[in-house]
Motif scaffolding. Sequence first.
Motif, PDB file in Angstrom:
ATOM      1  N   CYS A   1      -9.911   0.601   7.082  1.00  0.00           N
ATOM      2  CA  CYS A   1      -9.290  -0.238   6.054  1.00  0.00           C
ATOM      3  C   CYS A   1      -7.878  -0.657   6.458  1.00  0.00           C
ATOM      4  CB  CYS A   1      -9.262   0.485   4.712  1.00  0.00           C
ATOM      5  SG  CYS A   1     -10.854   0.446   3.848  1.00  0.00           S
ATOM      6  N   TYR A   2      -7.092   0.294   6.934  1.00  0.00           N
ATOM      7  CA  TYR A   2      -5.732  -0.043   7.348  1.00  0.00           C
ATOM      8  C   TYR A   2      -5.755  -1.045   8.505  1.00  0.00           C
ATOM      9  CZ  TYR A   2      -4.192   3.941   4.538  1.00  0.00           C
ATOM     10  OH  TYR A   2      -3.950   4.799   3.504  1.00  0.00           O
TER      11      TYR A   2
ATOM     12  N   ASP B   1       0.855  -1.187   0.000  1.00  0.00           N
ATOM     13  CA  ASP B   1       0.000   0.000   0.000  1.00  0.00           C
ATOM     14  C   ASP B   1       0.892   1.239   0.000  1.00  0.00           C
ATOM     15  OD1 ASP B   1      -3.107   0.103   0.462  1.00  0.00           O
ATOM     16  OD2 ASP B   1      -2.286   1.883   1.408  1.00  0.00           O
TER      17      ASP B   1
ATOM     18  N   TYR C   1     -10.117   5.994  -8.190  1.00  0.00           N
ATOM     19  CA  TYR C   1     -10.118   5.189  -6.968  1.00  0.00           C
ATOM     20  C   TYR C   1      -9.209   5.723  -5.875  1.00  0.00           C
ATOM     21  CZ  TYR C   1      -5.724   3.515  -8.972  1.00  0.00           C
ATOM     22  OH  TYR C   1      -4.466   3.450  -9.499  1.00  0.00           O
ATOM     23  N   THR C   2      -8.317   6.654  -6.202  1.00  0.00           N
ATOM     24  CA  THR C   2      -7.288   7.050  -5.233  1.00  0.00           C
ATOM     25  C   THR C   2      -7.764   8.138  -4.284  1.00  0.00           C
ATOM     26  OG1 THR C   2      -4.904   7.506  -5.075  1.00  0.00           O
ATOM     27  CG2 THR C   2      -6.186   8.933  -6.526  1.00  0.00           C
TER      28      THR C   2
ATOM     29  N   HIS D   1      -2.691   4.198  -3.201  1.00  0.00           N
ATOM     30  CA  HIS D   1      -3.829   4.371  -2.289  1.00  0.00           C
ATOM     31  C   HIS D   1      -4.158   5.851  -2.151  1.00  0.00           C
ATOM     32  CE1 HIS D   1      -6.058   2.519   1.287  1.00  0.00           C
ATOM     33  NE2 HIS D   1      -6.422   3.782   1.260  1.00  0.00           N
ATOM     34  N   THR D   2      -3.121   6.681  -2.154  1.00  0.00           N
ATOM     35  CA  THR D   2      -3.305   8.138  -2.050  1.00  0.00           C
ATOM     36  C   THR D   2      -2.325   8.874  -2.957  1.00  0.00           C
ATOM     37  OG1 THR D   2      -1.769   8.261  -0.180  1.00  0.00           O
ATOM     38  CG2 THR D   2      -4.121   8.069   0.346  1.00  0.00           C
TER      39      THR D   2
ATOM     40  N   ALA E   1     -12.098  -0.569  -4.240  1.00  0.00           N
ATOM     41  CA  ALA E   1     -12.057   0.850  -4.602  1.00  0.00           C
ATOM     42  C   ALA E   1     -12.309   1.086  -6.085  1.00  0.00           C
ATOM     43  CB  ALA E   1     -10.706   1.442  -4.204  1.00  0.00           C
TER      44      ALA E   1
ATOM     45  N   THR F   1      -5.892  -3.505   2.423  1.00  0.00           N
ATOM     46  CA  THR F   1      -4.860  -2.745   1.718  1.00  0.00           C
ATOM     47  C   THR F   1      -4.492  -3.491   0.446  1.00  0.00           C
ATOM     48  OG1 THR F   1      -3.104  -3.859   2.964  1.00  0.00           O
ATOM     49  CG2 THR F   1      -3.936  -1.782   3.862  1.00  0.00           C
TER      50      THR F   1
ATOM     51  N   VAL G   1      -1.710  -3.002  -8.078  1.00  0.00           N
ATOM     52  CA  VAL G   1      -2.040  -2.094  -6.974  1.00  0.00           C
ATOM     53  C   VAL G   1      -1.594  -0.679  -7.350  1.00  0.00           C
ATOM     54  CG1 VAL G   1      -1.668  -1.502  -4.560  1.00  0.00           C
ATOM     55  CG2 VAL G   1      -1.784  -3.901  -5.227  1.00  0.00           C
TER      56      VAL G   1
ATOM     57  N   PHE H   1      -7.825  -3.865  -1.163  1.00  0.00           N
ATOM     58  CA  PHE H   1      -8.433  -2.537  -1.201  1.00  0.00           C
ATOM     59  C   PHE H   1      -8.806  -2.158  -2.636  1.00  0.00           C
ATOM     60  CE2 PHE H   1      -8.001   2.038  -1.904  1.00  0.00           C
ATOM     61  CZ  PHE H   1      -8.953   2.517  -1.018  1.00  0.00           C
ATOM     62  N   MET H   2      -7.898  -2.407  -3.587  1.00  0.00           N
ATOM     63  CA  MET H   2      -8.143  -2.036  -4.981  1.00  0.00           C
ATOM     64  C   MET H   2      -9.363  -2.755  -5.547  1.00  0.00           C
ATOM     65  SD  MET H   2      -6.035   0.284  -5.995  1.00  0.00           S
ATOM     66  CE  MET H   2      -4.907   1.154  -4.876  1.00  0.00           C
TER      67      MET H   2
END
Length: 243
Positions: free
Chosen positions: A161-162, A12, A88-89, A47-48, A175, A167, A44, A171-172
Amino acid sequence: SFDRAMKAGIDDVGLGFLFGLYDWKFDLLALLQHANYLDREYNVGPHTISFPRIKPAKGADLSYNPPYPVNDLDFKKAVSIVRLSLPYTGMILSTRESPKLRDELFNLGISQISAASSTEVGGYKKEDGEGQFSIEDRRSLDEIVHDLLKSGFIPSFCTACYRSGRTGERFMSLAKPGEINNLCTPNALLTLKEYLIDYAKEETKSLGESLLGSFMNGSSDSIKKKFFKLLRRVENGERDLYL
């Protein structure tokens, strides 16, 4: 560094570059290419993505005259491009930016912000002075929560989530198709409820309570049932509950 992190088991990651060091269009294209590479290579994406822009900083002459200054309009374009390219991010904005601009950028894709920040060593124990960079948004946490509610957003303090291990690819998988909303909305509201009970000023609390239930419109009956069960537990004094 991201390849080494992924190969070492860190699934992640977050990306970002400092706006103002070079042509923002080039840097942004490189960032998007990097995001696509990670997605293609490891399944992946980021995430941000963070959006720091050079602001005046004591002792750093370059910060007062960046080599490639980025104006507000171009900054808004950059945020919009990333939101369209990577829906998604999570997109992060700091207190470097003004309250007016931060409020505008929420409508263009920003989803995470800092609040009541200090960039000075020991800054939370004394009045903020000269820190790592200048801060333009000096609203209190309650003021920001109030303003977000007034604009129709859900102020969220969720880290579920974390902490649940959602993750990386897991997560993907939620998301990218937007299914994460089935978890994000109720979890955000549970953390908002905690804040309203424990910390909010009366005006913010009143505004939040009046909006709380309406945010669950459109959720499935099973999600609503789980949410309202947890909500009652929060109201009865339990904390740190999430789906």
